[in-house]
Design a protein around this motif. Structure first.
Motif, PDB file in Angstrom:
ATOM      1  N   ARG A  41       0.850  -1.205   0.000  1.00  0.00           N
ATOM      2  CA  ARG A  41       0.000   0.000   0.000  1.00  0.00           C
ATOM      3  C   ARG A  41       0.884   1.254   0.000  1.00  0.00           C
ATOM      4  NH1 ARG A  41      -3.631  -0.913   4.200  1.00  0.00           N
ATOM      5  NH2 ARG A  41      -1.911  -0.501   5.605  1.00  0.00           N
ATOM      6  N   LEU A  69       5.587   6.963   5.486  1.00  0.00           N
ATOM      7  CA  LEU A  69       5.224   7.297   6.861  1.00  0.00           C
ATOM      8  C   LEU A  69       3.716   7.395   7.046  1.00  0.00           C
ATOM      9  CD1 LEU A  69       6.258   8.350   9.582  1.00  0.00           C
ATOM     10  CD2 LEU A  69       6.277  10.625   8.586  1.00  0.00           C
ATOM     11  N   SER A  70       3.042   7.995   6.080  1.00  0.00           N
ATOM     12  CA  SER A  70       1.615   8.254   6.273  1.00  0.00           C
ATOM     13  C   SER A  70       0.715   7.232   5.587  1.00  0.00           C
ATOM     14  CB  SER A  70       1.270   9.661   5.780  1.00  0.00           C
ATOM     15  OG  SER A  70       1.569   9.768   4.419  1.00  0.00           O
ATOM     16  N   GLY A  73       1.057   2.229   7.678  1.00  0.00           N
ATOM     17  CA  GLY A  73       0.073   1.840   8.699  1.00  0.00           C
ATOM     18  C   GLY A  73       0.587   0.991   9.841  1.00  0.00           C
ATOM     19  N   GLY A  74       1.686   0.283   9.673  1.00  0.00           N
ATOM     20  CA  GLY A  74       2.262  -0.480  10.774  1.00  0.00           C
ATOM     21  C   GLY A  74       3.544   0.183  11.228  1.00  0.00           C
ATOM     22  N   ALA A  75       4.304  -0.517  12.072  1.00  0.00           N
ATOM     23  CA  ALA A  75       5.573   0.042  12.551  1.00  0.00           C
ATOM     24  C   ALA A  75       6.523   0.289  11.383  1.00  0.00           C
ATOM     25  CB  ALA A  75       6.218  -0.905  13.555  1.00  0.00           C
ATOM     26  N   PRO A  78       6.744   4.311  10.083  1.00  0.00           N
ATOM     27  CA  PRO A  78       7.746   5.205  10.670  1.00  0.00           C
ATOM     28  C   PRO A  78       9.172   4.683  10.524  1.00  0.00           C
ATOM     29  CG  PRO A  78       5.987   4.766  12.248  1.00  0.00           C
ATOM     30  CD  PRO A  78       5.697   3.934  11.036  1.00  0.00           C
ATOM     31  N   LEU A  79       9.354   3.357  10.538  1.00  0.00           N
ATOM     32  CA  LEU A  79      10.719   2.826  10.478  1.00  0.00           C
ATOM     33  C   LEU A  79      11.318   2.984   9.078  1.00  0.00           C
ATOM     34  CD1 LEU A  79      10.260  -0.338  12.715  1.00  0.00           C
ATOM     35  CD2 LEU A  79      11.403   1.801  13.322  1.00  0.00           C
ATOM     36  N   THR A  82      11.531   6.781   8.236  1.00  0.00           N
ATOM     37  CA  THR A  82      12.719   7.404   8.818  1.00  0.00           C
ATOM     38  C   THR A  82      13.974   6.994   8.052  1.00  0.00           C
ATOM     39  OG1 THR A  82      11.679   7.420  10.994  1.00  0.00           O
ATOM     40  CG2 THR A  82      14.076   7.626  10.950  1.00  0.00           C
ATOM     41  N   MET A  85      14.146   8.877   4.794  1.00  0.00           N
ATOM     42  CA  MET A  85      14.382  10.315   5.013  1.00  0.00           C
ATOM     43  C   MET A  85      15.810  10.588   5.478  1.00  0.00           C
ATOM     44  SD  MET A  85      10.837  11.940   6.432  1.00  0.00           S
ATOM     45  CE  MET A  85      10.270  10.660   7.514  1.00  0.00           C
ATOM     46  N   ARG A 116      14.336   5.359  16.185  1.00  0.00           N
ATOM     47  CA  ARG A 116      12.876   5.302  16.127  1.00  0.00           C
ATOM     48  C   ARG A 116      12.343   4.058  16.825  1.00  0.00           C
ATOM     49  NH1 ARG A 116      10.349   9.102  16.208  1.00  0.00           N
ATOM     50  NH2 ARG A 116      11.523  10.089  14.567  1.00  0.00           N
ATOM     51  N   GLY A 117      12.944   2.911  16.563  1.00  0.00           N
ATOM     52  CA  GLY A 117      12.424   1.650  17.090  1.00  0.00           C
ATOM     53  C   GLY A 117      13.041   1.237  18.413  1.00  0.00           C
TER      54      GLY A 117
END
Lengths: 206, 129
Positions: A41, A69-70, A73-75, A78-79, A82, A85, A116-117
């Protein structure tokens, strides 16, 4: 000046989508059965949003990270968000990447994922593929190897890292709720990270 | 007044917790939820969480309660993305008990540090002793 970054990211998305069911099945064994679906997705959204004419590798990676990131939907949102980025910061303004650049980008991505994690190597996460991959990459790069040769070593180490995740118990992520039952299964995040590195290498070999 | 944001993978969980917490503080207006993805799928979305925090903030800070795994990671990312523009913190507390206490504390006008401290005390609530 053009760069191949758009094509490279589209190719990573194709690999992720081709492996959607495989990654989701791995996650069904030890997680919430959504890693492949989530990543697919995310990369569908990335393909829709990436400007095909952007040649700045850093800008492209930043956009990829923000989109993941947006939408993931799961971890992994952001992982991976990041990771892309942070790698993008190193590549800002560049339209070509050397082995030294890629080593620095991978290092920054790993540092971002760790921050992050709050995970370290050996917790059955994507870091178990990426950290050995970076070590192997740097060993080759420091000895003067070119980007593709160093990536070959990185991919081999990442695959060994995936195998290693089968032998250990998860202490981070949803799989940590399973305790001992997580042993015997390979980590989906380590797997998608390895697929990503392999896709970059194969793309650069063309 | 301090704001409160409930972060969950599931919109139903967040809605249920909100209903439960507001039973104790009917007139509290600072509660927001950020749950699921935009299309209603189970998951967490840092951008939605960031927007909820901004919306909940009246200038006195926002206490965030999060559920499992990526709930915490996404909330952490959302707070980083605000770059200090809102005083926001994830309370290290169970989401249901924490939300009830946070809403009650915020509704009686406690300051940010006090809401965080009281909310985090729920970590030690015993259910069977």
């Amino acid at each position: 000046m053009s760069s191949r970054i758009h094509e490279c990211i589209v190719r990573i998305g194709e690999t992720i989508k081709d492996n959607k069911d495989f990654l989701t099945d791995l996650d069904r064994e030890i997680g919430d059965a959504d890693h492949g679906v989530n990543m697919a997705r995310g990369f569908t959204a990335v393909e829709d949003k990436l400007p095909a004419d952007e040649t700045d590798i850093g800008a492209m990676l930043k956009k990829t990270g923000m989109t993941l990131l947006s939408t993931v939907g799961g971890a992994s949102g952001p992982l991976y968000g990041t990771a892309y980025m942070e790698a993008g910061k190193i590549a800002a303004g560049k339209t070509e990447i050397t082995a030294a650049d890629f080593g620095a980008m991978l290092e920054a991505a790993i540092a971002g994922i760790q921050k992050r994690g709050k995970a370290v190597k050996g917790e059955k996460t994507m870091l178990d593929a990426l950290i050995p991959a970076h070590d192997a990459f740097m060993e080759k790069a420091n000895a003067g190897a070119d980007l593709v040769t160093a990536l070959d070593a990185a991919c081999a180490a990442a695959n060994e890292g995936v195998e290693f995740t089968k032998t250990i118990r998860a202490t981070k992520g949803r799989a940590s709720y399973l305790g001992e039952r997580s042993i015997g299964h390979q980590d989906p995040g380590a797997t998608s990270a390895t697929l990503t590195l392999e896709t970059i290498r194969d793309f650069l070999k063309e | 007044m301090v704001g409160v944001v409930i972060v969950s993978h599931s919109p139903k969980i967040a809605e249920g917790i909100s209903d439960l917490a507001l039973q104790m503080a009917k007139d509290y207006k600072g509660l927001r939820t950020a749950a699921g993805l935009e299309d209603g799928t189970i998951g967490t979305d840092s951008v939605r969480i960031m927007n909820a925090i901004q919306d909940a903030d009246e200038g006195d800070g926002v206490v965030v309660l999060a559920d499992l795994g990526s709930g915490v990671i996404s909330a952490d990312m959302a707070i980083d993305m605000l770059e200090g523009s809102v005083k926001a913190k994830i309370a290290d507390a169970p989401i249901v008990e924490g939300a009830v206490v946070a809403v009650v504390e915020a509704s009686i006008g406690s300051d940010f540090d006090r809401v965080i401290a009281e909310t985090e005390k729920t970590r030690d609530f015993r259910k069977v002793s």
